[in-house]
Design a protein around this motif. Structure first.
Motif, short mmCIF file in Angstrom:
data_model
loop_
_atom_site.label_atom_id
_atom_site.label_comp_id
_atom_site.label_asym_id
_atom_site.label_seq_id
_atom_site.Cartn_x
_atom_site.Cartn_y
_atom_site.Cartn_z
N SER A 68 0.86 -1.19 0.00
CA SER A 68 0.00 0.00 0.00
C SER A 68 0.89 1.24 0.00
CB SER A 68 -0.91 0.02 1.23
OG SER A 68 -1.32 1.35 1.49
N ALA A 69 0.72 2.05 -1.03
CA ALA A 69 1.55 3.26 -1.15
C ALA A 69 1.26 4.22 0.00
CB ALA A 69 1.30 3.93 -2.49
N LEU A 70 -0.01 4.34 0.38
CA LEU A 70 -0.37 5.26 1.45
C LEU A 70 0.24 4.84 2.78
CD1 LEU A 70 -4.10 6.40 1.25
CD2 LEU A 70 -2.12 7.79 1.84
N THR A 71 0.08 3.56 3.10
CA THR A 71 0.66 3.08 4.35
C THR A 71 2.18 3.23 4.32
OG1 THR A 71 -1.17 1.53 4.50
CG2 THR A 71 0.69 1.14 5.97
N GLY A 72 2.76 2.93 3.16
CA GLY A 72 4.20 3.11 3.00
C GLY A 72 4.60 4.55 3.21
N ALA A 73 3.81 5.46 2.65
CA ALA A 73 4.13 6.88 2.77
C ALA A 73 4.11 7.31 4.23
CB ALA A 73 3.14 7.72 1.96
N GLU A 302 -2.39 12.40 -1.66
CA GLU A 302 -3.32 12.26 -2.78
C GLU A 302 -2.71 11.38 -3.86
OE1 GLU A 302 -4.06 14.97 -5.77
OE2 GLU A 302 -6.24 14.75 -5.73
N ALA A 303 -1.43 11.57 -4.13
CA ALA A 303 -0.76 10.75 -5.16
C ALA A 303 -0.74 9.28 -4.74
CB ALA A 303 0.66 11.27 -5.39
N ALA A 304 -0.44 9.04 -3.47
CA ALA A 304 -0.37 7.66 -2.97
C ALA A 304 -1.75 7.00 -2.98
CB ALA A 304 0.21 7.64 -1.56
N TRP A 305 -2.74 7.79 -2.67
CA TRP A 305 -4.12 7.30 -2.69
C TRP A 305 -4.52 6.87 -4.11
CZ3 TRP A 305 -8.09 10.12 -5.23
CH2 TRP A 305 -9.39 9.66 -5.01
N LYS A 306 -4.12 7.69 -5.08
CA LYS A 306 -4.38 7.35 -6.49
C LYS A 306 -3.68 6.05 -6.86
CE LYS A 306 -5.45 11.49 -9.12
NZ LYS A 306 -5.00 12.43 -10.15
N CYS A 307 -2.44 5.94 -6.40
CA CYS A 307 -1.64 4.74 -6.69
C CYS A 307 -2.36 3.50 -6.16
CB CYS A 307 -0.26 4.88 -6.06
SG CYS A 307 0.74 3.39 -6.11
N ASP A 308 -2.82 3.58 -4.93
CA ASP A 308 -3.50 2.44 -4.32
C ASP A 308 -4.81 2.10 -5.02
OD1 ASP A 308 -1.50 2.03 -2.53
OD2 ASP A 308 -2.48 3.02 -0.84
N PHE A 313 -0.96 7.66 -11.62
CA PHE A 313 -0.54 8.62 -10.59
C PHE A 313 0.85 9.17 -10.87
CE2 PHE A 313 2.60 6.21 -8.04
CZ PHE A 313 2.53 5.00 -8.71
N ALA A 314 1.37 8.91 -12.07
CA ALA A 314 2.75 9.29 -12.38
C ALA A 314 2.97 10.79 -12.23
CB ALA A 314 3.11 8.83 -13.78
N LYS A 315 2.06 11.56 -12.80
CA LYS A 315 2.19 13.02 -12.74
C LYS A 315 2.10 13.51 -11.30
CE LYS A 315 -0.61 17.00 -13.87
NZ LYS A 315 -1.82 17.50 -14.54
N PHE B 5 -9.65 10.84 -1.05
CA PHE B 5 -9.71 12.15 -1.70
C PHE B 5 -10.87 12.25 -2.68
CE2 PHE B 5 -5.44 11.96 -0.08
CZ PHE B 5 -5.22 13.26 0.38
N GLU B 6 -11.71 11.20 -2.67
CA GLU B 6 -12.85 11.18 -3.59
C GLU B 6 -13.99 11.99 -2.98
OE1 GLU B 6 -12.59 8.57 -6.27
OE2 GLU B 6 -13.97 9.99 -7.20
N LEU B 7 -14.51 12.94 -3.73
CA LEU B 7 -15.68 13.66 -3.25
C LEU B 7 -16.89 12.75 -3.37
CD1 LEU B 7 -15.04 17.12 -4.95
CD2 LEU B 7 -14.71 16.54 -2.55
N SER B 8 -17.84 12.92 -2.48
CA SER B 8 -19.04 12.07 -2.52
C SER B 8 -19.82 12.36 -3.81
CB SER B 8 -19.92 12.36 -1.30
OG SER B 8 -20.39 13.69 -1.37
N PRO B 9 -20.59 11.39 -4.28
CA PRO B 9 -21.35 11.58 -5.53
C PRO B 9 -22.23 12.82 -5.47
CG PRO B 9 -21.51 9.30 -4.78
CD PRO B 9 -20.79 10.05 -3.70
N LYS B 10 -22.75 13.10 -4.29
CA LYS B 10 -23.63 14.27 -4.16
C LYS B 10 -22.85 15.56 -4.42
CE LYS B 10 -26.92 16.19 -0.93
NZ LYS B 10 -26.94 16.53 0.48
N ILE B 11 -21.68 15.66 -3.82
CA ILE B 11 -20.88 16.87 -4.02
C ILE B 11 -20.40 16.96 -5.46
CG2 ILE B 11 -18.74 18.07 -3.38
CD1 ILE B 11 -19.09 17.24 -0.58
N LYS B 12 -20.04 15.82 -6.01
CA LYS B 12 -19.59 15.83 -7.41
C LYS B 12 -20.69 16.32 -8.34
CE LYS B 12 -16.04 12.31 -7.94
NZ LYS B 12 -15.90 10.93 -8.41
N GLY B 13 -21.92 15.89 -8.05
CA GLY B 13 -23.06 16.33 -8.86
C GLY B 13 -23.23 17.83 -8.77
#
Lengths: 369, 415
Positions: A68-73, A302-308, A313-315, B5-13
């Motif tokens: 897990s990237a997040l846990t690792g981070a 945020e980047a680690a979360w995307k990775c997981d 998430f490269a950018k 970091f995901e916004l809830s569907p409601k907020i996204k809408g």
């Protein structure tokens, strides 16, 4: 749904590693830097945190379900909060382990992962950086050319951690020049192989406790079976990005340490009758240190979360690493500045952090989440 | 919960809807109301009032307390507002600031009013016509230094009598001339008591003795009116004081004193950060779109020492803007959880104000003559953005608050 809460497991990891980092790593930081060695006790205790086994599935010797990237981070931030050289030393085998875990063939996993999950620390060196101006992993000059049942490696590497101690090197080389990141493969190279030469230990401005080496390859022959992932190969961009997450986390751990140190000093040191932190010039420096530590961590998470999540998430990883590296340098510079002359002498820690901080602009692929 | 970091569907809408609204209804009018300062896009404002009825404008000013009973409840109210604010300000900061609603005045009532006061003063915002609420705190001789206010409030029978001068009252004209709104005026009931003597009073539109003495001409956010008010023996009912009239030592006053009232504005700081981020994103979006049309690509993955100066600038701006947004989201997330967020809120605003000032200036620089020309909105965004580093506490004040929090120093130790 947006949340910044750590999971129970992450909170436990953070607490455990913070304990080790603060109680054992941090007090020995100066001694390790002066002696040029990471104490064996630290490596042993650090290894017992079981960072790698917690990511490797049972069938390959671990007890986890992938990295897990997040846990690792979260874990790496705490480690580097203790001491950067020691942190890099302890988790340097992650590059070999995770590259094989993520992209290795089943045979490779069976052969190398149980070692990486062993009870004792076994060095495994990753060779990526090359000793030349403005090095970038997208333009490797170390080449691997197929010749029948073998690959022939040529080129030179530097900043290879523990190359002197390790039995195996993980070498990143270009198999398809001109393809950038996509043209890179990874090879497991036994150190004793013909054409492989490990140079003298490198002398760097900082990271003095971490043993790094130059490694040269002159028509070094590597069997096909040692190309990670076989014909499928690796996703080098993914690996580099995971390494960037790891390095960003360490930059954040170190800048947090420097920020805390500056805060405490600014509260205690009296000048003109008041603590120096009661003047805006110093207070604002300290405030900015904390602000940028948090800002860097947000980008990293945020980047680690995307990775997981399995998203591209490269950018984000590149941005997080570049941002954290720059801010780490700035914060550590500030930590020296807040102490004035006292920050410049080796009795105190800031000069050590200042020297270590610049490393992040040169480091790529030394550690991985 | 775990990090997400995901916004809830409601907020996204909501976000998607507001993005369309900002693009199609707000932005096309941006230039007109920049050029025609002191005019209002009435059709748009009425439409906004129609579907928000004090909603967004009202929540701009923060919120009701929801800690009653000691139970912490997880809501997404503040986060939703932050997301909405960013979108509308992406459309246009000037028009967005002119939106009707409770504003800061309403926030003060929400935070400190009795149930009767809330009913009496806030009901108007959900009526047929758009109404504005405003707040008057700054004076010619007291900006960030609010403890130095000179406007006085003296009790006379069953009335308060206000005397003094206020400047930089956002939406003052909207509240007092263009609608039957009110302004919350901060005045001292005991000049010797310093901050402890400062109290908020509600002054209704049309109150005798209150006069708009100046409508400012500004560099940016020109659709939003900013006025000076003078109070000459301005009489208001005694019930128009918010909170208690008692002057108590701030050290023992807890949440009832000036400090407690100001703390409720921890909610507004992240919203100002969200405003800033909306403007910054607008500028960066335009720059990136122009670069794409020119066939220029940013190579994010390569090392910074191999990037062009342009690529590094873009990467820096993106990272800074994202960092500012995430700091802002963290601050509102804490608020939604019922946690105190003074440190995080001040960090978010300090970072966002600075970032957006720099981002808009850099974008104009990189676009060259196109950036400087009034043919595009970019130059306007640079002018608009600067206000975010000034109002609701300058960047320096935010750093001061952040520093006090970090160092654990009060205002006596860190001046």
């Amino acid at each position: 749904m947006l949340s910044f809460d750590l999971s129970e497991e992450q909170a436990l990891v953070k607490e455990t590693i913070a304990g080790f980092a603060n109680d054992m790593m941090d007090p020995l930081s100066r001694e390790c830097d002066e002696s040029g060695e990471v104490s064996g006790d630290l490596v042993k205790t650090g290894w017992e945190l079981e960072i790698i086994p917690s990511c490797v599935p049972e069938e390959y010797g671990g007890f986890g379900e992938g990295a897990s990237a997040l846990t690792g981070a979260i874990a790496y931030e705490e480690l580097a909060h203790g001491d950067l050289s020691t942190a890099l030393h302890i988790v340097s085998p992650t590059v070999m382990a995770y590259t094989v875990l993520l992209y290795g063939t089943d045979e490779q996993k069976k052969m190398y992962l149980p070692v990486a999950c062993g009870e004792a620390f076994t060095p495994a060196a990753a060779a990526l950086v090359e000793p030349r101006y403005a090095f970038c992993p997208s333009q490797l000059t170390t080449s691997a050319v197929r010749d029948g049942e073998e690959y022939i490696l040529n080129g030179s590497k530097c900043l290879v951690p523990l190359a002197g101690e390790a039995d195996n090197l993980l070498v990143f080389a270009s198999t398809n020049p001109g393809m950038g990141f996509a043209g890179v493969d990874a090879f497991i190279v036994p150190k004793g192989a013909e054409g492989v030469s490990v140079g003298e230990r490198e002398l760097n401005m900082g990271l003095k406790a971490l043993a790094t080496y130059e490694v040269g390859f002159k028509d070094a022959k590597v069997p096909l079976a040692n190309k990670v992932g076989g014909d499928r190969g690796i996703d080098f961009m993914d690996l580099i990005s995971r390494s960037r997450l790891a390095l960003a986390a360490m930059a954040i751990g170190m800048m947090r340490r420097a920020a805390e140190h500056s805060r405490d000093y600014a509260k205690e040191r009296i000048a003109f009758g008041d603590p120096i932190g009661s003047r805006q010039a110093i207070a604002f420096m300290v405030a900015e240190m904390f602000m940028e530590t948090d800002a860097s961590r947000m980008l990293l998470w945020e980047a680690a979360w995307k990775c997981d999540k399995g998203e591209d998430f490269a950018k984000d990883a590149a941005m997080a690493k570049n941002y954290a590296a720059e801010k780490c340098m700035k914060v550590c510079d500030g930590a020296v500045q807040v102490m004035g002359g006292h920050g410049y002498v080796r009795d105190n820690m800031p000069e050590l952090w200042f020297r270590n901080a610049r490393a992040f602009s040169a480091l790529e692929g030394l550690v991985m989440v | 919960m775990t990090i997400d970091f995901e916004l809830s569907p409601k907020i996204k809408g909501t976000q998607k809807m507001l993005r369309m609204f900002a693009e199609n209804a707000v932005r096309p009018q941006a230039r007109k109301y920049d050029e025609e300062e002191h005019e209002k896009p009435w059709d748009l404002l009425k439409m906004v009032h129609g579907f928000m009825k004090g909603g967004v404008g009202g929540s701009l000013g923060g919120g009701e307390k929801k800690e009653e009973g000691g139970e912490k409840k997880r809501s997404e109210r503040q986060l939703t507002t932050a997301v909405v604010v960013e979108e509308i300000f992406w459309g246009d900061a000037g028009i967005a600031l002119a939106f009707p609603g409770q504003g800061l005045g309403g926030a003060a009532v929400q935070a400190t009013g009795t149930p009767e006061q809330k009913e009496q003063f806030l009901a108007r915002f959900s009526g047929e016509e758009p109404v504005w609420g405003a707040m008057a705190i700054t004076e010619p001789e007291a900006g960030s230094d609010t403890a130095n206010l000179r406007t006085t409030a003296v009790k006379d029978g069953n009335e308060w009598v206000l005397n003094g001068e206020k400047i930089f009252v956002t939406a003052g004209k909207s509240a007092l001339e263009d609608s039957k709104g009110f302004v919350v005026v901060w005045a001292t009931v005991d000049p010797k008591a310093g901050r402890a003597g400062i109290k908020p009073f509600i002054v209704e539109a049309g109150a005798p003795g209150m006069q708009i003495t100046k409508i400012e001409d500004k560099m940016g956010i020109r659709c939003s009116d900013t006025v000076s008010l003078s109070f000459m023996d301005c009489r208001i009912p005694e019930t128009n004081i918010l909170g208690s009239a008692e002057v108590v030592d701030p050290k023992t006053a807890g949440t009832k004193g000036f400090k407690g009232v100001m703390a409720t504005f921890d909610a507004t700081r992240p919203m100002v950060a969200a405003m800033a981020i909306g403007v910054g994103r607008a500028a960066l979006d335009l720059l990136k779109q122009t670069m794409a049309e020119e066939g220029l690509e940013v190579r994010y993955g390569i090392c910074p020492n191999r990037m062009t100066a342009l690529e590094r600038d873009i990467m820096d701006m993106e990272a800074n803007l994202k960092a500012a947004r995430l700091l802002t989201w963290r601050a509102v997330w804490m608020l939604d959880n019922g946690d105190r967020n003074s440190l995080e809120a001040s960090m978010a605003k300090a970072k966002a104000g600075l970032v957006v000032t720099q981002v808009t200036q850099k974008c104009v620089e990189l676009m060259g003559p196109l950036g400087y020309s009034r043919k595009l909105l970019l130059e306007k965004w640079m002018r608009d953005a600067k206000i975010n580093d000034i109002f609701e506490g300058t960047g320096q004040i935010q750093m001061l608050i952040t520093a006090r929090n970090v160092l654990g120093f009060g205002r006596d130790k860190l001046k």
